[in-house]
Design a protein around this motif. Structure first.
Motif, PDB file in Angstrom:
ATOM      1  N   HIS A  13       0.879  -1.212  -0.033  1.00 43.39           N
ATOM      2  CA  HIS A  13      -0.055  -0.029   0.169  1.00 43.39           C
ATOM      3  C   HIS A  13       0.832   1.170   0.003  1.00 43.39           C
ATOM      4  O   HIS A  13       1.351   1.751   1.209  1.00 43.39           O
ATOM      5  CB  HIS A  13      -0.891   0.034   1.378  1.00 43.39           C
ATOM      6  CG  HIS A  13      -1.865   0.955   1.348  1.00 43.39           C
ATOM      7  ND1 HIS A  13      -3.213   0.740   1.642  1.00 43.39           N
ATOM      8  CD2 HIS A  13      -1.912   2.343   0.926  1.00 43.39           C
ATOM      9  CE1 HIS A  13      -3.747   1.873   1.853  1.00 43.39           C
ATOM     10  NE2 HIS A  13      -3.026   2.845   1.151  1.00 43.39           N
ATOM     11  N   HIS A  15       1.580   5.189  -2.174  1.00 44.72           N
ATOM     12  CA  HIS A  15       1.060   6.121  -3.112  1.00 44.72           C
ATOM     13  C   HIS A  15       2.285   6.885  -3.881  1.00 44.72           C
ATOM     14  O   HIS A  15       2.801   7.861  -3.016  1.00 44.72           O
ATOM     15  CB  HIS A  15       0.019   7.226  -2.401  1.00 44.72           C
ATOM     16  CG  HIS A  15      -1.063   6.658  -1.674  1.00 44.72           C
ATOM     17  ND1 HIS A  15      -2.384   6.768  -2.261  1.00 44.72           N
ATOM     18  CD2 HIS A  15      -1.169   6.147  -0.435  1.00 44.72           C
ATOM     19  CE1 HIS A  15      -3.201   6.076  -1.366  1.00 44.72           C
ATOM     20  NE2 HIS A  15      -2.579   5.866  -0.205  1.00 44.72           N
ATOM     21  N   MET A  45      -1.136   2.714  -5.403  1.00 41.97           N
ATOM     22  CA  MET A  45      -2.577   3.169  -5.418  1.00 41.97           C
ATOM     23  C   MET A  45      -2.986   4.053  -6.475  1.00 41.97           C
ATOM     24  O   MET A  45      -2.200   4.642  -7.012  1.00 41.97           O
ATOM     25  CB  MET A  45      -2.938   3.568  -3.998  1.00 41.97           C
ATOM     26  CG  MET A  45      -2.698   2.684  -2.691  1.00 41.97           C
ATOM     27  SD  MET A  45      -4.261   1.744  -2.806  1.00 41.97           S
ATOM     28  CE  MET A  45      -3.731   0.468  -1.821  1.00 41.97           C
ATOM     29  N   LYS A  99      -8.935  -0.925  -5.618  1.00 36.02           N
ATOM     30  CA  LYS A  99      -9.111  -0.041  -4.545  1.00 36.02           C
ATOM     31  C   LYS A  99     -10.436   0.625  -4.671  1.00 36.02           C
ATOM     32  O   LYS A  99     -10.742   1.201  -5.567  1.00 36.02           O
ATOM     33  CB  LYS A  99      -7.904   0.895  -4.515  1.00 36.02           C
ATOM     34  CG  LYS A  99      -8.058   1.809  -3.292  1.00 36.02           C
ATOM     35  CD  LYS A  99      -7.876   1.252  -1.977  1.00 36.02           C
ATOM     36  CE  LYS A  99      -7.764   2.127  -0.717  1.00 36.02           C
ATOM     37  NZ  LYS A  99      -6.588   2.955  -0.716  1.00 36.02           N
ATOM     38  N   HIS A 157      -5.334  -0.429   6.173  1.00 33.43           N
ATOM     39  CA  HIS A 157      -5.044   0.246   7.408  1.00 33.43           C
ATOM     40  C   HIS A 157      -6.179   0.540   8.518  1.00 33.43           C
ATOM     41  O   HIS A 157      -6.514   1.566   8.827  1.00 33.43           O
ATOM     42  CB  HIS A 157      -4.476   1.848   6.921  1.00 33.43           C
ATOM     43  CG  HIS A 157      -5.715   2.379   5.904  1.00 33.43           C
ATOM     44  ND1 HIS A 157      -6.805   2.372   6.134  1.00 33.43           N
ATOM     45  CD2 HIS A 157      -5.167   3.064   4.655  1.00 33.43           C
ATOM     46  CE1 HIS A 157      -7.267   3.056   4.940  1.00 33.43           C
ATOM     47  NE2 HIS A 157      -6.280   3.308   3.998  1.00 33.43           N
ATOM     48  N   ASP A 230       1.183   2.635   3.828  1.00 32.44           N
ATOM     49  CA  ASP A 230       0.125   3.846   3.394  1.00 32.44           C
ATOM     50  C   ASP A 230       0.913   4.982   2.968  1.00 32.44           C
ATOM     51  O   ASP A 230       0.719   6.268   3.141  1.00 32.44           O
ATOM     52  CB  ASP A 230      -0.851   4.140   4.211  1.00 32.44           C
ATOM     53  CG  ASP A 230      -2.093   4.954   3.620  1.00 32.44           C
ATOM     54  OD1 ASP A 230      -2.067   5.160   2.162  1.00 32.44           O
ATOM     55  OD2 ASP A 230      -3.053   5.615   4.253  1.00 32.44           O
TER      56      ASP A 230
HETATM   57 ZN    ZN Z   1      -3.665   4.767   0.770  1.00 36.04          ZN
END
Ligand code: ZN
Ligand code: DOR
Length: 338
Positions: A13, A15, A45, A99, A157, A230
């Motif tokens: 995960h 970005h 993502m 997602k 998360h 994340d």
């Molecule tokens: Zn995320």
């Protein structure tokens, strides 16, 4: 020096912001952060400014990601209106999941309409998981939809004690559900906002001591399957203003923070490897990376931020923390990248 060799760690995960927000990160700088953190495979993502919700955007991303120095896969996105793209996307080898955003965060992919959600679950006829950003009551609803349509779901998360409980119960019933937890929810509390200000703002938000304890227990027991960063880089300016952007970078600190968890007796080293390698690989069906490994000096420590960051964001909520172990070497398919 006590060098120990590990398989390349996996982060399911991240970005990486390219295309569209490369002032925050790009595939090169994001992968440099990954290598510094001992991560050799990560899944990006789709919430870019122009979201990855068509095959055309996916192909563009795959081409741009060629500059990365570690391996990258992708999660496809949906706004509920790209239903015709879901089946072709699910068949692509570069795509590891779908997602779905059920709460407001960075990007424009929130789906709140039940009829649209229903269409997405019906259309995703794939064993690849649907990844949910679903907080609290939204998570409960997602379990309901996933069950009704027989889809595999991964709860991203998770951050609340009640969410750990819901995942536990769903697993006990045999539902194909998995969950991830972020290092920042394991190590920081809501109070951190008083000192870190915007730099402690993310979605889902930092919680209470009770929530945090439940996350540690869930991780230790394996109810929470994986640790995922994340990794959400934003510039210092974007985090300093009146309305800070959501998210914190995490690729460079995940492995050292988990080594700290082992050292502190929070989890065993076996559980660490299970959460950072074995289960991510199994849940997302990630291919082997032959001749790939990470060497960590167990006698050394990592002081977060010392010597700079790999990520373009150039900050960490853990700045100054002294963590056990130091990533010394990263080799991917026989090629040294760190
Ligand atoms: Zn995320
Ligand atoms: O804090 C967050 N940042 N949570 C998300 O769900 C998205 C992420 C981002 O892309 O900035």
């Amino acid at each position: 020096m006590a060098l120990k060799r590990y398989p390349g760690f996996i982060d399911v995960h991240v970005h990486l912001r390219e295309p569209g927000a490369t002032h925050k990160e790009d595939f090169y700088t994001g992968s440099r952060a990954a290598a510094k953190g001992g991560v050799t495979m990560m899944l990006d993502m789709p919430n870019n400014p122009t979201p990855t919700i068509t095959i055309e955007r996916l192909d563009e991303k795959i081409a741009l990601a060629k500059k990365a120095i570690v391996d990258i896969g992708f999660h496809f996105g949906t706004n509920g209106k790209n239903i015709d793209q879901l089946l072709p996307a699910s068949k692509r080898k570069e795509v590891y999941g779908l997602k779905l955003y059920c709460n407001h965060t960075t990007g424009e992919m929130l789906i709140e309409d039940l009829a649209l959600l229903e269409k997405v679950y019906a259309a995703w006829e794939s064993p690849k998981p649907i990844l949910l950003h679903a907080e609290g009551i939204q998570l409960a609803g997602a379990i309901g939809l996933a069950t009704a349509y027989g889809r595999r779901v991964h709860m991203c998360h998770i951050s609340l004690a009640i969410e750990v409980e819901l995942v536990r119960r769903a697993k006990e019933k045999g539902f194909p559900i998995t969950a991830g937890v972020c290092p920042h929810h394991l190590y920081l509390l809501g109070e951190a906002r008083e000192t870190l200000r915007g730099f402690a703002i993310m979605k889902p938000p930092l919680g209470t001591k009770e929530d945090q304890e439940a996350l540690w227990v869930g991780l230790k027991d394996g109810i929470i399957d994986v640790v995922e960063t994340d990794h959400a880089p934003h510039t210092r300016e974007e985090k300093s203003g009146e309305k800070p952007a959501f998210g914190v970078p995490g690729l460079e600190t995940m492995v050292p923070l988990m080594m700290k968890a082992v050292k502190d007796g929070r989890i065993t080293e076996e559980r660490m490897m299970d959460a950072l390698y074995t289960r991510p690989k199994k849940i997302f069906n990630i291919p082997d990376q032959p001749d790939t490994y990470v060497e960590i000096d167990l006698d050394a420590t990592t002081k977060v931020g010392e010597g700079g960051y790999g990520s373009k964001a150039d900050w960490s909520p853990f700045e100054g923390w002294e963590l056990p172990g130091k990533v010394m070497t990263v080799v991917i398919r026989g090629k040294r990248v760190l």
